[in-house]
Design an enzyme around this catalytic site. Structure first.
Site, PDB file in Angstrom:
ATOM      1  N   CYS A  74     -20.686  24.704  32.932  1.00  0.00           N
ATOM      2  CA  CYS A  74     -21.678  25.594  33.555  1.00  0.00           C
ATOM      3  C   CYS A  74     -22.456  26.417  32.530  1.00  0.00           C
ATOM      4  O   CYS A  74     -23.657  26.602  32.654  1.00  0.00           O
ATOM      5  CB  CYS A  74     -21.002  26.568  34.514  1.00  0.00           C
ATOM      6  SG  CYS A  74     -20.211  25.774  35.923  1.00  0.00           S
ATOM      7  N   CYS A 109     -13.907  32.794  37.335  1.00  0.00           N
ATOM      8  CA  CYS A 109     -14.502  31.489  37.053  1.00  0.00           C
ATOM      9  C   CYS A 109     -13.451  30.396  37.226  1.00  0.00           C
ATOM     10  O   CYS A 109     -13.721  29.339  37.779  1.00  0.00           O
ATOM     11  CB  CYS A 109     -15.052  31.442  35.627  1.00  0.00           C
ATOM     12  SG  CYS A 109     -16.749  32.001  35.501  1.00  0.00           S
ATOM     13  N   CYS A 172      -6.137  62.031  27.986  1.00  0.00           N
ATOM     14  CA  CYS A 172      -6.774  61.249  26.921  1.00  0.00           C
ATOM     15  C   CYS A 172      -7.594  62.167  26.011  1.00  0.00           C
ATOM     16  O   CYS A 172      -7.596  62.040  24.798  1.00  0.00           O
ATOM     17  CB  CYS A 172      -7.699  60.202  27.517  1.00  0.00           C
ATOM     18  SG  CYS A 172      -6.989  59.224  28.846  1.00  0.00           S
ATOM     19  N   HIS A 176      -8.334  62.277  21.908  1.00  0.00           N
ATOM     20  CA  HIS A 176      -9.484  61.484  21.474  1.00  0.00           C
ATOM     21  C   HIS A 176     -10.815  62.231  21.484  1.00  0.00           C
ATOM     22  O   HIS A 176     -11.802  61.719  20.962  1.00  0.00           O
ATOM     23  CB  HIS A 176      -9.551  60.198  22.300  1.00  0.00           C
ATOM     24  CG  HIS A 176      -8.337  59.347  22.095  1.00  0.00           C
ATOM     25  ND1 HIS A 176      -8.068  58.736  20.888  1.00  0.00           N
ATOM     26  CD2 HIS A 176      -7.287  59.048  22.903  1.00  0.00           C
ATOM     27  CE1 HIS A 176      -6.918  58.083  20.987  1.00  0.00           C
ATOM     28  NE2 HIS A 176      -6.417  58.251  22.190  1.00  0.00           N
ATOM     29  N   ARG A 213      -3.312  48.168  25.255  1.00  0.00           N
ATOM     30  CA  ARG A 213      -3.418  49.348  24.398  1.00  0.00           C
ATOM     31  C   ARG A 213      -3.403  50.623  25.233  1.00  0.00           C
ATOM     32  O   ARG A 213      -2.774  51.612  24.851  1.00  0.00           O
ATOM     33  CB  ARG A 213      -4.697  49.273  23.554  1.00  0.00           C
ATOM     34  CG  ARG A 213      -4.839  50.427  22.571  1.00  0.00           C
ATOM     35  CD  ARG A 213      -3.738  50.343  21.521  1.00  0.00           C
ATOM     36  NE  ARG A 213      -3.665  51.527  20.665  1.00  0.00           N
ATOM     37  CZ  ARG A 213      -3.023  52.642  20.997  1.00  0.00           C
ATOM     38  NH1 ARG A 213      -2.428  52.748  22.176  1.00  0.00           N
ATOM     39  NH2 ARG A 213      -2.971  53.646  20.140  1.00  0.00           N
ATOM     40  N   CYS A 217      -0.840  53.967  25.396  1.00  0.00           N
ATOM     41  CA  CYS A 217      -1.188  55.392  25.429  1.00  0.00           C
ATOM     42  C   CYS A 217      -0.431  56.102  26.548  1.00  0.00           C
ATOM     43  O   CYS A 217       0.093  57.195  26.355  1.00  0.00           O
ATOM     44  CB  CYS A 217      -2.687  55.582  25.634  1.00  0.00           C
ATOM     45  SG  CYS A 217      -3.659  55.423  24.135  1.00  0.00           S
TER      46      CYS A 217
END
Lengths: 256, 164, 107
Positions: A74, A109, A172, A176, A213, A217
């Protein structure tokens, strides 16, 4: 103690009300990585992540399932057809009106068009295909668009990002946004972007997905870990993609 | 009093393993040594003896390039090279990569010859903690040459519970 | 599916020292790890790798669990004649792998 709680609650609601904070300047995690890790990621032969991309390249043209179709049947040449795809994900699938990421799209798919079984989330084959598809967009900026269709997911992901959780009682944002560039033992805390995923992580000794990942955390703050591919992690992935808008795709990356 | 620069340390390490005999450090010298340089490589003595049959390992000709500080023991890049013309008359026959503290001390045993062209190898090793990495080459004349480098290995803060 | 990538320059001049690289996807199981159910995972490493150039061995490696997962080796050989560079390896489970490339050597 009481007043501290109130202050923190006030801080949190401020964040919720306004446009969420984005670190400035945005920095990819590779900028916080050691020379050894950078050297591994930047050399397309010596990067261990390329073993998975090579696997994906092979799978791309192998037929699978009852349909006998391959991805290439495709989508033809991935180098052309997949260029620019990863930066737009996760996005709403028009058929189901659900949020899907690249992993989810590949499995759609497989089940819809190839009539093949979905691949396991952390399987070498799905990591390989995700890496191969992502690699076609290397160097292109992440550019998810938040609109009426995906806003609900974006807001859920955003709220999760700012919610304290686990025994460590950390969100978080505490690592971060407020503490990137600083040390946690010998690790330099990054801004927490998903632009290199899937990555070969030295700690894992193998390739892993963004959701693996993120689960690490959750484990790090001793919180309950949502399953890979779950709605929680998809929503968080959408918020992270928005937060990293403008950073370029590094797939397949290498991290410590 | 003797000062222990990294070079004299390395020499002491090699002296220590040469012929599988540990040379006792003099008392004042030992007092200056960091903990990581305790009369070294006792673990490697039997391994070295197996390899050399008791012959001396001379320092030199072998070079190890390895990060001083490895941030993860699961993957430590390393290049080892030996100063050798790699001719039929004078070449490296066998190259050993040894680790002091891994549960299995022999990391790799490499066979080469004049057709190899250059006596060098780049690879990635595992190191179970901070330790000395030792490279020993046996030349075509039977002599042994070697070098030792200490590597600090750190642990990650961001662990993963998904495991294997 | 055993997967490896090799890098051999397509051409060289006679007498050149040629740089070759190989990366093999393999967990290099040490035998010291447990799975999530606490069962020991059997040791399984690529223990032997040979490189032959037109049939003659130019490099041999006996590897142990001290080699990192997904072993990567970069080494050399002396270019003499055009022909084939072959890699063969085997792991503790007896599973064999191979890869080959050709090199054109000019005077």
């Amino acid at each position: 103690m009481c007043s501290i709680t109130i202050l923190l609650a006030a801080g949190a609601s401020l964040v919720h009300g306004a446009q969420p904070f984005r670190p400035q300047p945005l920095k990819s995690g590779i900028e916080f990585s050691s020379a050894e890790v950078r050297a591994l990621q930047h050399d397309d032969f010596s990067s261990p992540a390329m073993l998975w991309a090579t696997r994906g390249e092979k799978l791309w043209s192998e037929s699978a399932g009852a349909s006998g179709k391959s991805c290439a049947s495709c989508h033809q040449d991935a180098r052309a057809s997949m260029k620019g795809v990863t930066p737009r994900y996760p996005q709403i699938d028009p058929g189901t009106a659900r949020l899907v990421n690249i992993e989810g799209r590949i499995n759609q798919c497989r089940t819809r068009h190839q009539q093949a079984a979905a691949l396991g989330y952390e399987s070498d084959d799905l990591l390989g295909l995700t890496a191969y598809v992502g690699m076609q967009s290397r160097g292109l900026p992440l550019n998810v668009v938040i609109d009426t269709q995906n806003r609900r997911h974006f807001e859920r992901g955003r709220d999760m990002y700012y919610t304290r959780m686990g025994q460590m009682d950390l969100a978080c944002t505490h690592c971060h946004d407020r503490n990137f560039g600083r040390k946690l033992l010998n690790d330099t805390i990054s801004q927490g972007h998903g632009n290199p995923y899937p990555v070969y992580r030295l700690e894992w000794q193998t390739m892993g997905s963004l959701h693996r990942r993120l689960r690490a955390c959750f484990f790090g703050v001793r919180a309950e870990r949502p399953a890979a591919g779950s709605q929680d992690l998809l929503d968080l992935e959408l918020f992270l993609a928005w937060r990293a808008q403008g950073l370029t795709v590094e797939t397949p990356g290498v991290r410590k | 009093m003797m000062r222990h620069t990294p070079n004299t340390l390395r020499r002491r390490v090699l002296k220590g393993i040469a012929g599988g005999v540990l040379l006792p450090a003099s008392a004042p010298a030992r007092a200056q040594l960091p903990q990581s340089a305790r009369p070294p490589l006792a673990e490697l003595v039997p391994v070295l003896k197996d390899i050399t049959g008791g012959a001396a390992v001379r320092e030199g000709r072998v070079k190890l390039q390895i990060p001083k500080l490895a941030e993860n023991g699961h993957l430590v890049p390393l290049t080892v090279s030996v100063d050798s013309p790699m001719t039929a008359a004078d070449h490296v026959r066998t190259l050993y990569l040894l680790s002091e503290k891994n549960p299995r001390p022999v990391i790799a045993k490499i066979g080469m010859g004049p057709d190899t062209g250059r006596a060098a190898l780049t690879t990635r090793i595992r190191l179970a903690g901070a330790q000395y990495v030792v490279a020993v080459a046996q030349m075509s004349d039977g002599s042994f040459w070697g070098t030792a480098t200490d590597v600090i290995v750190t642990e990650t803060a961001c662990l993963d519970a998904d495991g294997v | 599916m055993s997967l490896a990538r090799i890098l051999v320059p397509p051409k060289a001049r006679r007498g050149d020292v040629v740089d070759v690289r190989i990366a093999i996807q393999h967990p290099m199981e040490t035998g010291f790890r447990m799975d999530n159910n606490g069962r020991k995972i059997a040791k399984n490493v690529v223990n032997n790798l040979v490189c032959r150039y037109n049939g003659a061995e130019v490099f041999r490696a006996e590897l142990g669990s001290g080699i990192a997962a997904n072993p990567y080796l970069q080494f050399y050989f002396l270019a003499k004649d055009s022909g084939k560079v072959e890699f063969e390896w085997v792991d503790d489970a007896g599973e064999k792998g191979s890869a080959a490339a050709s090199i054109a050597v000019t005077a």
